[in-house]
Scaffold this motif. Structure first.
Motif, short mmCIF file in Angstrom:
data_model
loop_
_atom_site.label_atom_id
_atom_site.label_comp_id
_atom_site.label_asym_id
_atom_site.label_seq_id
_atom_site.Cartn_x
_atom_site.Cartn_y
_atom_site.Cartn_z
N LEU A 46 102.88 25.81 69.16
CA LEU A 46 102.69 24.78 68.13
C LEU A 46 101.68 25.22 67.08
O LEU A 46 101.87 25.01 65.88
CB LEU A 46 102.24 23.46 68.77
N SER A 47 100.61 25.83 67.51
CA SER A 47 99.58 26.30 66.59
C SER A 47 100.11 27.40 65.68
O SER A 47 99.87 27.39 64.47
CB SER A 47 98.36 26.78 67.36
N ALA A 48 100.86 28.34 66.24
CA ALA A 48 101.38 29.46 65.46
C ALA A 48 102.47 29.03 64.48
O ALA A 48 102.59 29.59 63.39
CB ALA A 48 101.92 30.54 66.40
N ALA A 49 103.27 28.04 64.84
CA ALA A 49 104.41 27.64 64.02
C ALA A 49 104.08 26.54 63.00
O ALA A 49 104.93 26.18 62.18
CB ALA A 49 105.55 27.17 64.93
N ALA A 50 102.87 26.00 63.02
CA ALA A 50 102.52 24.86 62.16
C ALA A 50 102.49 25.23 60.68
O ALA A 50 102.07 26.31 60.30
CB ALA A 50 101.16 24.32 62.56
#
Length: 128
Positions: free
Chosen positions: A51-55
């Motif tokens: 989630l953090s990488a794709a935000a």
């Protein structure tokens, strides 16, 4: 603690994690933004890292009061009805007021991690 997600979803687009991950698989064309292994059952650190990488955006709202204008408002401002600004200032009790504005409403994937400068949810007595 609980959040009234029905009330929140009247102002924010809230979907389940399962729905989000399935949409990612259907709609995202960049391989680096797809769930690892094209899985929709991620959990724990694997999910949080993804989630953090794709935000598209990770607003830093920690310590702020979040004001969410109604969805039909076209600008970034909060209502200027009699007393509403004064009430918000009083409620903020000296904390910064962050606004869920048009720029944030336009991103596909807004991620608010649970810690650090991003933390959105905070116990009421943390500011006492």
């Amino acid at each position: 603690d609980f959040f009234d997600l029905d009330a929140l979803s009247r102002r924010l687009n809230v979907i389940t994690m399962d729905t989000f991950l399935k949409r990612q698989l259907r709609e995202v064309r960049q391989p680096s933004r797809l769930p690892p292994g094209n899985r929709t059952d991620l959990w724990g650190r694997d999910l949080w890292s993804y989630l953090s990488a794709a935000a598209d955006a990770k607003p830093q709202w920690n310590g702020a009061v979040l004001a969410v204008p109604q969805r039909d408002e076209q600008d970034n401002s909060l209502p200027d009805e009699a007393g509403s600004q004064a009430l918000l200032k009083r409620y903020a009790a000296g904390r910064k007021v962050a606004t869920y504005d048009a720029d944030l409403r336009s991103v596909r994937h807004l991620h608010v991690p649970a810690g650090g400068r991003h933390r959105l949810l905070q116990y009421h007595y943390a500011f006492a």
